[in-house]
Design a protein around this motif. Structure first.
Motif, PDB file in Angstrom:
ATOM      1  N   ASP A 211       0.845  -1.191   0.000  1.00 51.56           N
ATOM      2  CA  ASP A 211       0.000   0.000   0.000  1.00 51.56           C
ATOM      3  C   ASP A 211       0.881   1.242   0.000  1.00 51.56           C
ATOM      4  OD1 ASP A 211      -2.054   1.794   0.168  1.00 51.56           O
ATOM      5  OD2 ASP A 211      -2.446   1.469   2.310  1.00 51.56           O
ATOM      6  N   ARG A 212       1.376   1.600  -1.169  1.00 49.40           N
ATOM      7  CA  ARG A 212       2.159   2.814  -1.314  1.00 49.40           C
ATOM      8  C   ARG A 212       1.952   3.408  -2.704  1.00 49.40           C
ATOM      9  NH1 ARG A 212       6.141  -0.957   0.233  1.00 49.40           N
ATOM     10  NH2 ARG A 212       7.179  -2.044  -1.485  1.00 49.40           N
ATOM     11  N   ALA A 213       2.376   4.638  -2.850  1.00 49.87           N
ATOM     12  CA  ALA A 213       2.086   5.362  -4.088  1.00 49.87           C
ATOM     13  C   ALA A 213       2.806   4.758  -5.283  1.00 49.87           C
ATOM     14  CB  ALA A 213       2.472   6.826  -3.928  1.00 49.87           C
ATOM     15  N   ARG A 214       4.039   4.319  -5.082  1.00 47.31           N
ATOM     16  CA  ARG A 214       4.825   3.742  -6.174  1.00 47.31           C
ATOM     17  C   ARG A 214       4.986   2.245  -5.967  1.00 47.31           C
ATOM     18  NH1 ARG A 214       9.929   7.785  -7.492  1.00 47.31           N
ATOM     19  NH2 ARG A 214       8.712   9.403  -8.582  1.00 47.31           N
ATOM     20  N   VAL A 215       4.591   1.482  -6.980  1.00 50.40           N
ATOM     21  CA  VAL A 215       4.714   0.025  -6.942  1.00 50.40           C
ATOM     22  C   VAL A 215       5.337  -0.421  -8.258  1.00 50.40           C
ATOM     23  CG1 VAL A 215       3.491  -2.179  -6.754  1.00 50.40           C
ATOM     24  CG2 VAL A 215       2.701  -0.191  -5.451  1.00 50.40           C
ATOM     25  N   ALA A 216       6.282  -1.346  -8.194  1.00 47.42           N
ATOM     26  CA  ALA A 216       6.921  -1.890  -9.393  1.00 47.42           C
ATOM     27  C   ALA A 216       6.952  -3.410  -9.315  1.00 47.42           C
ATOM     28  CB  ALA A 216       8.334  -1.341  -9.556  1.00 47.42           C
ATOM     29  N   MET A 217       6.720  -4.054 -10.447  1.00 51.85           N
ATOM     30  CA  MET A 217       6.699  -5.510 -10.522  1.00 51.85           C
ATOM     31  C   MET A 217       7.473  -5.971 -11.749  1.00 51.85           C
ATOM     32  SD  MET A 217       2.734  -6.308  -9.502  1.00 51.85           S
ATOM     33  CE  MET A 217       2.070  -5.745  -7.921  1.00 51.85           C
ATOM     34  N   LEU A 218       8.101  -7.135 -11.626  1.00 57.16           N
ATOM     35  CA  LEU A 218       8.918  -7.693 -12.706  1.00 57.16           C
ATOM     36  C   LEU A 218       8.384  -9.057 -13.092  1.00 57.16           C
ATOM     37  CD1 LEU A 218      12.754  -7.603 -13.062  1.00 57.16           C
ATOM     38  CD2 LEU A 218      11.617  -9.834 -13.077  1.00 57.16           C
ATOM     39  N   SER A 219       8.428  -9.360 -14.394  1.00 54.39           N
ATOM     40  CA  SER A 219       8.005 -10.677 -14.875  1.00 54.39           C
ATOM     41  C   SER A 219       9.075 -11.276 -15.754  1.00 54.39           C
ATOM     42  CB  SER A 219       6.693 -10.556 -15.664  1.00 54.39           C
ATOM     43  OG  SER A 219       6.231 -11.832 -16.070  1.00 54.39           O
ATOM     44  N   ASN A 220       9.363 -12.559 -15.537  1.00 50.16           N
ATOM     45  CA  ASN A 220      10.374 -13.285 -16.296  1.00 50.16           C
ATOM     46  C   ASN A 220       9.741 -14.212 -17.332  1.00 50.16           C
ATOM     47  OD1 ASN A 220      12.745 -12.365 -15.050  1.00 50.16           O
ATOM     48  ND2 ASN A 220      12.578 -13.867 -13.395  1.00 50.16           N
ATOM     49  N   SER A 221      10.386 -14.298 -18.490  1.00 47.90           N
ATOM     50  CA  SER A 221      10.015 -15.288 -19.508  1.00 47.90           C
ATOM     51  C   SER A 221      11.291 -15.813 -20.148  1.00 47.90           C
ATOM     52  CB  SER A 221       9.113 -14.672 -20.583  1.00 47.90           C
ATOM     53  OG  SER A 221       7.856 -14.337 -20.057  1.00 47.90           O
ATOM     54  N   PHE A 222      11.423 -17.131 -20.172  1.00 50.88           N
ATOM     55  CA  PHE A 222      12.624 -17.760 -20.721  1.00 50.88           C
ATOM     56  C   PHE A 222      12.216 -18.787 -21.783  1.00 50.88           C
ATOM     57  CE2 PHE A 222      13.665 -17.261 -16.029  1.00 50.88           C
ATOM     58  CZ  PHE A 222      14.148 -15.969 -16.185  1.00 50.88           C
ATOM     59  N   GLY A 223      12.872 -18.728 -22.941  1.00 46.23           N
ATOM     60  CA  GLY A 223      12.500 -19.611 -24.039  1.00 46.23           C
ATOM     61  C   GLY A 223      13.624 -20.539 -24.448  1.00 46.23           C
ATOM     62  N   PHE A 224      13.270 -21.547 -25.237  1.00 44.16           N
ATOM     63  CA  PHE A 224      14.258 -22.464 -25.798  1.00 44.16           C
ATOM     64  C   PHE A 224      15.345 -21.673 -26.527  1.00 44.16           C
ATOM     65  CE2 PHE A 224      11.495 -26.543 -26.334  1.00 44.16           C
ATOM     66  CZ  PHE A 224      11.616 -26.784 -24.987  1.00 44.16           C
ATOM     67  N   GLY A 225      16.528 -22.239 -26.535  1.00 47.64           N
ATOM     68  CA  GLY A 225      17.651 -21.569 -27.171  1.00 47.64           C
ATOM     69  C   GLY A 225      18.279 -20.499 -26.308  1.00 47.64           C
ATOM     70  N   GLY A 226      17.779 -20.339 -25.077  1.00 47.64           N
ATOM     71  CA  GLY A 226      18.353 -19.361 -24.166  1.00 47.64           C
ATOM     72  C   GLY A 226      17.854 -17.951 -24.373  1.00 47.64           C
ATOM     73  N   SER A 227      16.624 -17.785 -24.873  1.00 48.29           N
ATOM     74  CA  SER A 227      16.036 -16.459 -25.050  1.00 48.29           C
ATOM     75  C   SER A 227      15.410 -16.018 -23.731  1.00 48.29           C
ATOM     76  CB  SER A 227      14.973 -16.485 -26.153  1.00 48.29           C
ATOM     77  OG  SER A 227      14.339 -15.234 -26.272  1.00 48.29           O
ATOM     78  N   ASN A 228      16.028 -15.031 -23.088  1.00 55.17           N
ATOM     79  CA  ASN A 228      15.585 -14.567 -21.768  1.00 55.17           C
ATOM     80  C   ASN A 228      15.079 -13.135 -21.852  1.00 55.17           C
ATOM     81  OD1 ASN A 228      16.804 -16.973 -20.484  1.00 55.17           O
ATOM     82  ND2 ASN A 228      18.726 -15.969 -21.031  1.00 55.17           N
ATOM     83  N   VAL A 229      13.917 -12.888 -21.258  1.00 56.31           N
ATOM     84  CA  VAL A 229      13.351 -11.541 -21.238  1.00 56.31           C
ATOM     85  C   VAL A 229      12.770 -11.268 -19.853  1.00 56.31           C
ATOM     86  CG1 VAL A 229      11.768  -9.901 -22.307  1.00 56.31           C
ATOM     87  CG2 VAL A 229      12.701 -11.779 -23.661  1.00 56.31           C
ATOM     88  N   ALA A 230      13.005 -10.064 -19.359  1.00 57.60           N
ATOM     89  CA  ALA A 230      12.361  -9.585 -18.134  1.00 57.60           C
ATOM     90  C   ALA A 230      11.759  -8.226 -18.427  1.00 57.60           C
ATOM     91  CB  ALA A 230      13.368  -9.488 -16.989  1.00 57.60           C
TER      92      ALA A 230
END
Length: 398
Positions: free
Chosen positions: A371-390
């Motif tokens: 419960d605060r004014a600023r909130v940040a969230m991160l999501s990870n996705s990793f694919g075959f061949g080593g494709s990584n995204v956040a």
């Protein structure tokens, strides 16, 4: 000066349900209604899958060559944000809105059915067209269905596909090639995928169990998500993205999670945030022995042990090329004041931690969003061949 970008609207269809409010409620409750048994996907085997139940909207007759379950699933998500897209088209012009969508299976299920018919009868179904299963079909179909004439292309990088589109579309906007973008992605259940993961001995015989000592593989699912991305201020902001490539192995991740950690670090740097600013992490969390081991190392090496984390795949299954977009949508639903239940997505599993993995603060049902004014969230996705995204989404930062 870098202009901040916002996710003005979100459409979602997944095993958790259809639409923003229904999905947000099911997500917060940790429901598994969409995880069902199917005996028509893998020969001589009944498997649990995450399915979208019920009919899907049919495209206009002029788009019959693109008619596939995958495109219909995408259309169901796009319909939810159609008004926002139309407003953007009036504001910027239809030629100034890009369409960047991700998928890995496209309409291959229609190709499977057509091939079965050909083998049985020697003729192809009249309704079958190769466009139904082309990888690039998704974005072309969506652009035509929406009447948009800006840049349109499909990203296909396995399980990172529909979240890589965030960075891709942002590049188009920053380069001056578009003022807004329709982004997201879709993947649907098909025999090829289920049998492929079966051949890899990666399918769970029951429900996937992320980060558990008893985890025994993936549950495959289907889903679609769509967003409108623009500089028009909105409640949810796209703060940052990080993209890396392990090139470690065709299907196995780097066991130390180096590429995954680097993608998260890049996303944080891009957002101008530190790991301590992140209030929640949506884990890739496939429930395979290798993924969960490497991801837990990457998370534990970067975030405070108290940082809330969860894998939502225990509720949806792994939606493959659609999973990154759908899990970004789960962040959007949690951040957006109009749809949020005020609860973080719970980690649905058997509650038995693996002592060989670094401990994570896996979210219990009913855990509130800070419960605060600023909130940040991160999501990870990793694919075959080593494709990584956040990707990092937030509210209150602009």
């Amino acid at each position: 000066m870098i202009v901040p970008l916002f996710l003005n609207d979100c459409g979602i269809v997944s095993p958790l349900g259809r639409g923003r409010r229904a999905t947000a409620a099911a997500l917060a409750a940790g429901r598994r209604d969409g995880l069902v048994l199917r005996n028509d996907l893998v020969p001589d085997r009944t498997v649990t899958v995450g399915a979208v139940i019920g009919d899907l909207p049919a495209p206009d007759r002029t788009l019959a060559a693109f008619d596939s379950r995958n495109n219909r699933l995408m259309l169901a998500a796009l319909t939810q944000i159609a008004q926002s897209i139309e407003a953007a088209a009036e504001r910027y012009g239809r030629h100034r809105i890009a369409v960047v969508l991700g998928t890995s299976t496209s309409g291959i299920a229609e190709g499977e059915a057509a091939l079965g018919r050909f083998r049985a009868t020697g003729t192809w179904p009249e309704s079958y067209h190769y466009r139904q299963q082309e990888t690039g079909s998704l974005a072309e179909f969506a652009a035509r269905a929406l009447g948009l004439t800006g840049p349109a292309y499909t990203v296909a990088t396995a399980c990172s596909s529909s979240v890589k589109v965030f960075a891709s579309a942002r590049r188009l906007i920053r380069a001056g090639l578009a003022d807004a973008a329709v982004i997201g992605g879709a993947d649907t259940l098909c025999r090829m995928t289920l049998n492929g993961f079966g051949a890899l001995q990666a399918l769970s015989p029951t429900l996937c169990n992320p980060f558990s000592a008893h985890r025994d593989g993936i549950t495959i699912g289907e889903g679609a998500a769509a967003f409108l991305l623009s500089a028009e201020p909105a409640a949810v902001q796209f703060l940052g993205a990080g993209e890396t490539s392990d090139a470690h192995h065709p299907t196995a991740p780097d066991p130390e999670g180096g590429g995954a950690r680097l993608a998260m670090c890049q996303a944080l740097d891009d957002a101008g945030l530190s790991a301590g600013d992140i209030d929640y992490v949506n884990l890739h969390g496939t429930a395979t022995p290798l993924n969960d081991a490497m991801e837990s190392k990457a998370i534990a090496g970067l975030f405070d042990p108290a940082t809330p984390c969860s894998s939502t795949k225990g509720m949806t299954g792994h939606m493959l090329g659609g999973t990154g977009g759908c899990e970004a949508a789960f962040l959007w639903l949690t951040l957006d004041p109009a749809t949020s239940t005020g609860m973080l997505p719970p980690h649905v599993w058997d509650g038995v931690p693996d002592p060989a993995l670094p401990p994570l603060n896996l979210v219990r049902p009913g855990t509130p969003v800070p419960d605060r004014a600023r909130v940040a969230m991160l999501s990870n996705s990793f694919g075959f061949g080593g494709s990584n995204v956040a990707v990092v989404l937030g509210r209150g930062w602009a």
